[in-house]
Scaffold this active site. Structure first.
Site, PDB file in Angstrom:
ATOM      1  N   HIS A  64     -28.469 -21.788  22.723  1.00 50.55           N
ATOM      2  CA  HIS A  64     -29.065 -20.548  23.580  1.00 50.55           C
ATOM      3  C   HIS A  64     -30.777 -20.823  23.505  1.00 50.55           C
ATOM      4  O   HIS A  64     -31.280 -19.624  24.095  1.00 50.55           O
ATOM      5  CB  HIS A  64     -28.686 -19.292  22.635  1.00 50.55           C
ATOM      6  N   ASP A  82     -23.582 -24.413  18.947  1.00 49.47           N
ATOM      7  CA  ASP A  82     -24.723 -23.931  19.446  1.00 49.47           C
ATOM      8  C   ASP A  82     -25.784 -24.930  19.453  1.00 49.47           C
ATOM      9  O   ASP A  82     -26.989 -24.825  18.722  1.00 49.47           O
ATOM     10  CB  ASP A  82     -25.125 -22.491  18.865  1.00 49.47           C
ATOM     11  N   SER A 125     -34.133 -19.837  15.218  1.00 48.85           N
ATOM     12  CA  SER A 125     -33.080 -20.502  16.118  1.00 48.85           C
ATOM     13  C   SER A 125     -33.468 -21.877  16.284  1.00 48.85           C
ATOM     14  O   SER A 125     -34.659 -22.135  16.711  1.00 48.85           O
ATOM     15  CB  SER A 125     -32.754 -19.677  17.258  1.00 48.85           C
TER      16      SER A 125
HETATM   17  N1  ARG Z   1     -27.862 -13.839  17.580  1.00 41.90           N
HETATM   18  C1  ARG Z   1     -28.668 -15.097  17.667  1.00 41.90           C
HETATM   19  C2  ARG Z   1     -30.099 -15.052  17.938  1.00 41.90           C
HETATM   20  O1  ARG Z   1     -30.750 -13.719  17.631  1.00 41.90           O
HETATM   21  C3  ARG Z   1     -28.069 -16.087  18.727  1.00 41.90           C
HETATM   22  C4  ARG Z   1     -28.012 -15.306  20.226  1.00 41.90           C
HETATM   23  C5  ARG Z   1     -27.528 -16.104  21.436  1.00 41.90           C
HETATM   24  N2  ARG Z   1     -26.126 -15.963  21.533  1.00 41.90           N
HETATM   25  C6  ARG Z   1     -25.693 -15.075  22.253  1.00 41.90           C
HETATM   26  N3  ARG Z   1     -24.364 -14.802  22.414  1.00 41.90           N
HETATM   27  N4  ARG Z   1     -26.424 -14.068  22.980  1.00 41.90           N
HETATM   28  O2  ARG Z   1     -30.814 -15.472  18.751  1.00 41.90           O
HETATM   29  N1  ASP Z   2     -30.526 -16.293  16.572  1.00 39.85           N
HETATM   30  C1  ASP Z   2     -31.889 -16.157  16.326  1.00 39.85           C
HETATM   31  C2  ASP Z   2     -32.934 -16.882  17.107  1.00 39.85           C
HETATM   32  O1  ASP Z   2     -32.637 -17.062  18.243  1.00 39.85           O
HETATM   33  C3  ASP Z   2     -31.969 -16.567  14.673  1.00 39.85           C
HETATM   34  C4  ASP Z   2     -31.887 -14.950  13.855  1.00 39.85           C
HETATM   35  O2  ASP Z   2     -32.067 -14.146  14.568  1.00 39.85           O
HETATM   36  O3  ASP Z   2     -31.308 -15.324  12.851  1.00 39.85           O
HETATM   37  O4  ASP Z   2     -33.897 -17.329  16.496  1.00 39.85           O
END
Ligand code: ARG
Ligand code: ASP
Length: 712
Positions: free
Chosen positions: A87, A223, A647
């Site tokens: 991502h 990921d 991330s």
């Molecule tokens: N929640 C994670 C972060 O804040 C992963 C986001 C990417 N994945 C998604 N399905 N949008 O970045």
């Molecule tokens: N998914 C998040 C990021 O893209 C990490 C988090 O918020 O825990 O940095």
């Protein structure tokens, strides 16, 4: 159970009663020795603080890379090979994708160095060293200065500090406030500008579970994606060139193939973006009751519209995939954050903390004034903060044509203020931006979003806060029809055509454009009636927060205070451990490929599993990547305190070896940015063995495995 007992004994034996904060905290690498090293060793770390941060020899920090300024990545070979999240590389992967050559869908593996794909604009920043410059930054600053005087004195000091560094042409220095402006640190950086895409699994692996599983445990997402830093022949940063060569790092992370078990020490090294752990209860009330609900409802509406089109049209799905994921990510986070803040009684907790602050400061008249002042300031700012979020979400983000007008405004201003030469330069940049923008833009969808969101704006905000075109007009869809037909902004061909004309004609056309005119008026209203009063209160809140932060540190002297995240390099550490989100429910810390197959829904856009992976599963062809039970590990969780920006951060074992790749947090703990609670806050990592399995067994990209240093 056994494990809980161990944790209990550990707490009882090693931690002094007040200082139970392990797990919580994002620490500065330069203070690890003084503040954290002994605790880290007690928790299972075998290396020293010196092995983590050292400016005289290669250390762990030399393998940690700020990726594009928004994610973290790490170097895992002596040829500058970078590992980050799928991502995080998503925008780049998408930009190389089309219907005929869909890297998102099929994955991509460069078979030689020369097949690796350049990504203009993408950067990789290393930290050369960090200095505490608090004294110099605050030199001559006194408590009786007004906040403007204070800031201008600091700004002058910062200029002097920057000048005092004798930097190389490729280096830069960033000086950032910490503890709400009570301390300052300088980060000397080197930024590489040629970063190429090396490999990525297909979305069905890299984004398995997609938005349904996002922010959720148990998780089964691979990921990850891989890039490489290229340097000039001297190993220094250089613009993209075919002659560039793979970067030789001072340090790269070896990889632990032995695996991990519950209770093992872990640390996460990276660039966490923003936390707000020291706010007064009034601020949390505002977030929970006013701001989060507003942002959630706006994005909810926008996402529903995008989703309905993406599900029915393959081209739209590619065009909007990245945008959708970006909007959905924080939409879902805010929902989880609110649930968590309410469930963990965060406001209550803060109020109790404040009561003890008041009690301890009975003899400090000054410190006792802060909380009542916060109370009144938050009361005053809330209507403006609400309107501001509404404007920023509607105009500044979710309606794409309105968002685009801010670039046109910049073009007009550049022409009027700086003349034709500067205009020409900015126009060239804008044209590049527009090419990318229109490639993924569908005016019909945008018009639908405009109609819905402007209606919501009208329904929720005072009439003094909306543009005259909306006044007395109950049918936004008519306005939308008129604007999307009559404006050049949503029309790629017309826009391109106009931009090729003489500057006077371009400027006149833009200024006469009905959608631009609407955005102009709206922007003025926002600037004068919303943002101006907002900022007037906000300056006071920030000043008060600085005083309150200092007072908290002076009041609770037995507590170790870590600075809130601010996109600078930090280390957090904890253990591999599961959690219990509610009565009778226990989550284990590990998932396996069996779980991927349990979630498998043939043909589904979130939970499909392709044939290749199924075959590997059916034949149990896991090679050296299986765990002791013969299963293939996928993800694991731990009590490392992370946030957005972490991330792509490496999860590192007690010996300094890579064990996983951080990418998310668990649903019950998404409030950790405001109220970290060790019992339910967990970060989610992909097991490095799954990553290697995909590269090796699934993709056959063995040349990449050969570059790495595997420890078995
Ligand atoms: N929640 C994670 C972060 O804040 C992963 C986001 C990417 N994945 C998604 N399905 N949008 O970045
Ligand atoms: N998914 C998040 C990021 O893209 C990490 C988090 O918020 O825990 O940095």
């Amino acid at each position: 159970m056994m494990n809980k007992l161990k944790v209990f004994l550990f707490v009882a034996l090693f931690w002094s009663p007040v200082v139970i904060f392990a797990g919580e905290g994002m620490w500065l690498p330069i203070f690890l020795k003084a503040l954290n090293e002994s605790e880290m060793r007690d928790m299972g770390m075998k290396i020293s603080a010196d092995d983590i941060y050292n400016i005289n020899k290669g250390s762990l920090k030399d393998a940690i890379v700020h990726f594009g300024g928004f994610c973290t990545s790490e170097i895992i070979s002596d040829q500058g090979l970078l590992l980050t999240n799928h991502h995080c590389g998503y925008g780049q992967i998408q930009s190389h994708s089309s219907i005929d050559n869909n890297l998102l869908k099929n994955g991509f593996w460069a078979s030689t160095l020369s097949d690796e794909l350049p990504n203009p604009g993408l950067t990789a920043t290393l930290i050369d060293w960090i200095d505490d410059v608090s004294n110099a930054a605050l030199d001559g600053v006194t408590e009786d200065m007004s906040s403007t005087e204070r800031q201008s004195a600091i700004d002058k000091n910062l200029v002097k500090i920057k000048e005092s560094y004798n930097l190389k042409s490729y280096q830069d220095v960033q000086i950032r406030p910490f503890y709400n402006g009570n301390q300052y640190f300088a980060f000397i950086t080197t930024t590489y500008k040629d970063v190429r895409l090396v490999g990525t699994p297909p979305e069905s692996i890299g984004k398995f579970g997609s938005d349904t599983d996002n922010w959720v445990w148990p998780r089964h997402t691979g990921d990850f994606s891989m890039f490489r830093i290229y340097a000039g022949p001297d190993n220094l940063p250089a613009e993209y060139s075919e002659e560039n060569i793979p970067y030789k790092p001072k340090h790269f992370l070896p990889i632990n193939l032995k695996g991990i078990k519950e209770g093992d020490f872990t640390m996460v090294f990276g660039f966490p973006g923003r936390t707000q752990e020291y706010l007064p209860s009034y601020a949390i009330e505002q977030i929970v009751n006013v701001l989060n609900p507003a942002k959630i409802e706006i994005r909810d509406a926008a996402l529903k519209i995008l989703d309905s089109h993406m599900r029915t049209d393959e081209k739209t799905k590619i065009q909007y995939a990245s945008k959708y994921a970006r909007i959905a990510n924080y939409w879902k986070k805010w929902i989880g954050e609110n649930l968590g803040l309410i469930k963990t009684k965060a406001i209550d907790k803060k109020q109790k903390y404040e009561a003890s602050y008041v009690e301890k400061n009975a003899n400090h008249g000054e410190r006792l004034t802060y909380l009542p002042k916060f109370n009144s300031l938050y009361e005053s700012i809330t209507p403006y903060a609400y309107a501001r979020d509404y404007y920023l979400e509607v105009v500044g983000r979710n309606v794409e044509a309105l968002n685009l007008t801010s670039y046109l405004r910049k073009l007009v201003n550049t022409y009027e203020e700086n003349g034709t030469e500067e205009y020409g330069k900015y126009k060239a940049r804008l044209e590049n931006y527009l090419t990318d923008f229109y490639k993924d833009y569908n005016p019909e969808i945008d018009q639908e979003v405009f109609t819905k969101l402007c209606q919501m704006y009208l329904d929720h905000l005072e009439s003094t806060h909306y543009p005259s075109m909306f006044t007395g007009n109950s049918d936004i869809s008519q306005i939308a029809n008129y604007l999307y037909r009559g404006s050049i902004v949503p029309n790629a061909d017309m826009m391109t055509d106009i931009l090729n004309r003489e500057p006077e004609i371009v400027i006149a056309t833009i200024k006469n454009d009905p959608l631009y005119a609407l955005a102009e008026e709206w922007n003025e209203i926002y600037t004068d009636k919303i943002n101006k009063p907002y900022q007037e209160y906000n300056v006071q809140i920030e000043e008060l927060q600085r005083l309150y932060m200092k007072a908290q540190m002076e009041t609770f002297t037995d507590k170790r205070f870590y600075p809130d995240a601010n996109s600078t390099m930090r280390i957090t550490y904890g253990n591999v451990e599961g959690y219990s989100p509610r009565d009778a429910v226990e989550y284990e810390a590990f998932t396996t490929l069996d779980g991927v197959m349990e979630k498998y829904v043939p043909g589904d856009y979130e939970f499909d599993v392709d044939e290749k992976l199924q075959t590997l599963y059916n034949t149990k062809n896991y090679g050296q990547y299986a765990n002791k039970e013969g299963k293939l590990p996928i993800c694991f969780i731990g009590s490392n305190h992370t946030t957005g920006g972490n991330s792509g951060s490496p999860a590192i074992d007690g010996h300094g070896r890579l064990i996983g790749l951080n990418f998310d947090r668990v649903w019950e703990g998404t409030m950790s940015d405001i109220n970290y609670d060790r019992s339910i806050c967990r970060n989610i990592m992909v097991d490095v063995r799954y990553i290697l399995f995909i590269i090796d067994k699934y993709a056959g990209a063995t040349r990449l495995i050969d570059e790495m240093k595997l420890v078995k």
